[in-house]
Motif scaffolding. Structure first.
Motif, mmCIF file in Angstrom:
data_model
loop_
_atom_site.group_PDB
_atom_site.id
_atom_site.type_symbol
_atom_site.label_atom_id
_atom_site.label_comp_id
_atom_site.label_asym_id
_atom_site.label_seq_id
_atom_site.Cartn_x
_atom_site.Cartn_y
_atom_site.Cartn_z
ATOM 1 N N SER A 177 35.347 -15.622 75.782
ATOM 2 C CA SER A 177 34.573 -14.568 75.136
ATOM 3 C C SER A 177 34.586 -14.807 73.645
ATOM 4 C CB SER A 177 35.185 -13.200 75.467
ATOM 5 O OG SER A 177 36.474 -13.098 74.895
ATOM 6 N N ALA A 178 33.863 -13.961 72.926
ATOM 7 C CA ALA A 178 33.784 -14.125 71.488
ATOM 8 C C ALA A 178 35.149 -13.946 70.836
ATOM 9 C CB ALA A 178 32.798 -13.118 70.910
ATOM 10 N N SER A 179 36.062 -13.198 71.516
ATOM 11 C CA SER A 179 37.391 -12.962 70.955
ATOM 12 C C SER A 179 38.434 -13.891 71.550
ATOM 13 C CB SER A 179 37.795 -11.505 71.190
ATOM 14 O OG SER A 179 37.812 -11.215 72.581
ATOM 15 N N ALA A 180 38.007 -14.984 72.162
ATOM 16 C CA ALA A 180 38.947 -15.903 72.790
ATOM 17 C C ALA A 180 39.893 -16.481 71.753
ATOM 18 C CB ALA A 180 38.193 -17.028 73.490
ATOM 19 N N PRO A 181 41.161 -16.706 72.141
ATOM 20 C CA PRO A 181 42.123 -17.259 71.181
ATOM 21 C C PRO A 181 41.795 -18.704 70.845
ATOM 22 C CG PRO A 181 43.077 -17.176 73.384
ATOM 23 C CD PRO A 181 41.757 -16.460 73.452
ATOM 24 N N ALA A 182 42.311 -19.156 69.720
ATOM 25 C CA ALA A 182 42.095 -20.544 69.312
ATOM 26 C C ALA A 182 42.735 -21.487 70.313
ATOM 27 C CB ALA A 182 42.687 -20.770 67.927
ATOM 28 N N VAL A 183 42.101 -22.618 70.525
ATOM 29 C CA VAL A 183 42.652 -23.630 71.417
ATOM 30 C C VAL A 183 43.848 -24.268 70.709
ATOM 31 C CG1 VAL A 183 42.220 -25.820 72.579
ATOM 32 C CG2 VAL A 183 40.420 -24.085 72.487
ATOM 33 N N ALA A 226 26.724 -28.163 91.440
ATOM 34 C CA ALA A 226 26.678 -26.863 90.755
ATOM 35 C C ALA A 226 28.075 -26.408 90.341
ATOM 36 C CB ALA A 226 26.030 -25.819 91.659
ATOM 37 N N ALA A 227 29.072 -26.686 91.190
ATOM 38 C CA ALA A 227 30.447 -26.301 90.862
ATOM 39 C C ALA A 227 30.943 -27.033 89.619
ATOM 40 C CB ALA A 227 31.369 -26.583 92.046
ATOM 41 N N HIS A 228 30.628 -28.310 89.530
ATOM 42 C CA HIS A 228 31.064 -29.075 88.357
ATOM 43 C C HIS A 228 30.286 -28.649 87.101
ATOM 44 C CE1 HIS A 228 34.021 -31.580 90.213
ATOM 45 N NE2 HIS A 228 33.189 -31.985 91.141
ATOM 46 N N GLN A 229 29.039 -28.306 87.261
ATOM 47 C CA GLN A 229 28.290 -27.773 86.118
ATOM 48 C C GLN A 229 28.940 -26.491 85.594
ATOM 49 O OE1 GLN A 229 24.271 -27.445 87.782
ATOM 50 N NE2 GLN A 229 23.553 -28.859 86.193
ATOM 51 N N ALA A 230 29.334 -25.615 86.530
ATOM 52 C CA ALA A 230 29.942 -24.343 86.128
ATOM 53 C C ALA A 230 31.261 -24.572 85.405
ATOM 54 C CB ALA A 230 30.156 -23.471 87.367
ATOM 55 N N ARG A 231 32.076 -25.489 85.915
ATOM 56 C CA ARG A 231 33.354 -25.735 85.260
ATOM 57 C C ARG A 231 33.163 -26.428 83.912
ATOM 58 N NH1 ARG A 231 38.166 -24.898 87.572
ATOM 59 N NH2 ARG A 231 37.432 -25.091 89.700
ATOM 60 N N ARG A 232 32.195 -27.333 83.848
ATOM 61 C CA ARG A 232 31.868 -27.984 82.567
ATOM 62 C C ARG A 232 31.474 -26.954 81.529
ATOM 63 N NH1 ARG A 232 26.079 -30.353 82.471
ATOM 64 N NH2 ARG A 232 25.813 -28.084 82.525
ATOM 65 N N ASP A 233 30.584 -26.039 81.930
ATOM 66 C CA ASP A 233 30.118 -25.014 80.994
ATOM 67 C C ASP A 233 31.264 -24.107 80.552
ATOM 68 O OD1 ASP A 233 27.639 -26.119 81.373
ATOM 69 O OD2 ASP A 233 26.893 -24.522 82.679
ATOM 70 N N TRP A 235 34.503 -24.897 80.295
ATOM 71 C CA TRP A 235 35.357 -25.597 79.320
ATOM 72 C C TRP A 235 34.655 -25.707 77.967
ATOM 73 C CZ3 TRP A 235 39.757 -24.787 80.835
ATOM 74 C CH2 TRP A 235 40.291 -25.193 82.052
ATOM 75 N N GLN A 236 33.365 -25.873 77.975
ATOM 76 C CA GLN A 236 32.633 -25.910 76.706
ATOM 77 C C GLN A 236 32.772 -24.589 75.970
ATOM 78 O OE1 GLN A 236 28.725 -27.085 78.206
ATOM 79 N NE2 GLN A 236 28.910 -29.058 77.191
ATOM 80 N N ARG A 237 32.688 -23.481 76.689
ATOM 81 C CA ARG A 237 32.833 -22.169 76.053
ATOM 82 C C ARG A 237 34.245 -21.974 75.517
ATOM 83 N NH1 ARG A 237 30.007 -20.608 80.691
ATOM 84 N NH2 ARG A 237 31.910 -19.707 81.588
ATOM 85 N N VAL A 238 35.232 -22.391 76.299
ATOM 86 C CA VAL A 238 36.624 -22.246 75.851
ATOM 87 C C VAL A 238 36.842 -22.998 74.542
ATOM 88 C CG1 VAL A 238 38.999 -22.913 76.393
ATOM 89 C CG2 VAL A 238 37.598 -21.817 78.136
ATOM 90 N N LEU A 239 36.346 -24.220 74.478
ATOM 91 C CA LEU A 239 36.526 -25.024 73.263
ATOM 92 C C LEU A 239 35.735 -24.448 72.095
ATOM 93 C CD1 LEU A 239 36.412 -28.514 74.961
ATOM 94 C CD2 LEU A 239 38.267 -27.739 73.471
ATOM 95 N N GLY A 242 37.122 -21.243 70.883
ATOM 96 C CA GLY A 242 38.480 -21.439 70.411
ATOM 97 C C GLY A 242 38.564 -22.250 69.139
ATOM 98 N N GLY A 243 37.420 -22.575 68.556
ATOM 99 C CA GLY A 243 37.411 -23.251 67.270
ATOM 100 C C GLY A 243 37.349 -24.759 67.325
ATOM 101 N N ALA A 244 37.107 -25.336 68.491
ATOM 102 C CA ALA A 244 37.002 -26.789 68.610
ATOM 103 C C ALA A 244 35.572 -27.168 68.963
ATOM 104 C CB ALA A 244 37.958 -27.317 69.673
ATOM 105 N N SER A 245 35.193 -28.376 68.616
ATOM 106 C CA SER A 245 33.851 -28.862 68.938
ATOM 107 C C SER A 245 33.885 -29.562 70.291
ATOM 108 C CB SER A 245 33.383 -29.845 67.859
ATOM 109 O OG SER A 245 32.107 -30.352 68.166
ATOM 110 N N PRO A 246 33.206 -29.020 71.304
ATOM 111 C CA PRO A 246 33.281 -29.615 72.642
ATOM 112 C C PRO A 246 32.754 -31.057 72.673
ATOM 113 C CG PRO A 246 32.303 -27.431 72.724
ATOM 114 C CD PRO A 246 32.360 -27.816 71.284
ATOM 115 N N THR A 247 33.396 -31.886 73.443
ATOM 116 C CA THR A 247 32.935 -33.252 73.642
ATOM 117 C C THR A 247 31.542 -33.233 74.267
ATOM 118 O OG1 THR A 247 35.176 -34.084 73.935
ATOM 119 C CG2 THR A 247 33.397 -35.406 74.877
#
Length: 321
Positions: A177-183, A226-233, A235-239, A242-247
């Motif tokens: 979420s927008a308030s997610a902690p930093a990675v 579809a499952a891998h797309q969802a998990r990819r997306d 992890w991108q949101r988490v990064l 969390g202040g990191a630039s997703p690969t």
């Protein structure tokens, strides 16, 4: 009194150095060697060893029953022996590992000693115990527990537990979420590696689906894509939050072997899932993402088995780990 010569200074210096190296001065006797620090994982390891021994006893009972399949059950039991060895690695005083060879069957054994369903349920319970200790474990033990738990889920599926089967549907994925902690900086590399592996899996499943004819396998591949797309997306949101630039995904990926037909497409799917287990075993060491990593490792292990991969006893870990 004659002035000291250069040779005298050199001799004194050599003597002083020798005394320091030997620790043999009269005023400062050598300190006794300190005992090694206690292993903080010891209580967890001992509890996991007890559970593993109980599981091995169930396999021995099943193998001793008339009509048992010594090949299949023996292979699964051998995996559990390897699980025990991995869990006892830092416990030199632990009881010796049981024999890797299953006991001979006994014609007089009771047919109800253990059934495949009993073993599957025991594997699931033991896998749940592995995950219950995940949060309190050190990074090294956490990776081992996540891998052993994934293997246990695959065993349950092999024993006929349909609740553990690899139905390729989207799995629960990490939320952000927008308030997610930093990675945490220490976890960033492992999280980026998991994201990169998901990018490659999404690309690979696009190839898999293109070579599978219409039918159940193609539907499986589509759902897994579809499952891998969802998990990819996820992890991108988490990064990102969390202040990191997703690969970023690469423009294209080199396949490990040519894919020309349905058979090689299935082999590619098995290869993709097996590769993902290594990324998620590494991520399981990160305290912040252990639950998600363990769930992903389980999913990938089950999917690899679903596609026919020859899984090791410790999915995602090398022989040295």
């Amino acid at each position: 009194m004659p002035a000291p010569t250069r040779r005298t200074f050199l001799a004194l210096g050599a003597l002083t150095g020798l005394q320091l190296l030997c620790g043999c001065t009269d005023d400062h006797p050598a300190k006794p060697a300190q005992s090694p620090a206690a292993d903080p994982d010891r209580p967890l390891r001992l509890r996991q060893l007890a559970a593993t021994d109980a599981l091995l006893a169930r396999y021995d009972a099943a193998l001793a029953a008339p009509g048992a399949d010594p090949g299949k059950l023996g292979d699964l039991r051998a995996d559990v022996v390897q699980h025990r060895e991995a869990l006892a690695r830092t416990l030199p005083s632990a009881s010796p590992s049981p024999s890797a060879s299953p006991p001979p069957s006994s014609p007089s054994a009771s047919p109800s000693a253990a059934t495949a369903a009993d073993l599957a349920a025991a594997e699931q319970r033991t896998a749940a115990l592995r995950l219950a200790d995940l949060a309190a474990a050190s990074p090294d033990l956490a990776r081992t527990l996540a891998s052993v738990a994934a293997s246990g889920a695959a065993h349950a599926a092999a024993l006929g537990d349909t609740t553990a089967s690899a139905a390729p549907s989207p799995s629960p994925s990490p939320s952000a979420s927008a308030s997610a902690p930093a990675v945490p900086a220490a976890d960033t590399a492992a999280l980026q590696a998991a994201l990169a592996a998901e990018h490659a899996a999404v690309y690979g499943y696009g190839v898999v689906g293109a070579f599978l004819p219409a039918g159940p396998q193609r539907e499986d591949a589509r759902a897994t894509y579809a499952a891998h797309q969802a998990r990819r997306d996820a992890w991108q949101r988490v990064l990102a939050t969390g202040g990191a630039s997703p690969t970023a995904a690469a423009p294209g990926y080199r396949l490990p072997f040519p894919v020309k037909d349905a058979a090689t497409a299935v082999q590619l799917a098995a290869h993709l899932e097996t590769q993902l287990t290594a990324a998620y075993a590494d991520l399981a060491a990160a305290p912040t993402y252990r639950d998600q990593a363990a769930a992903a490792l389980r999913d990938c292990t089950l999917r690899a088995a679903h596609w026919g991969a020859d899984l090791p006893a410790l999915p995602g870990l090398s022989a040295e780990q």
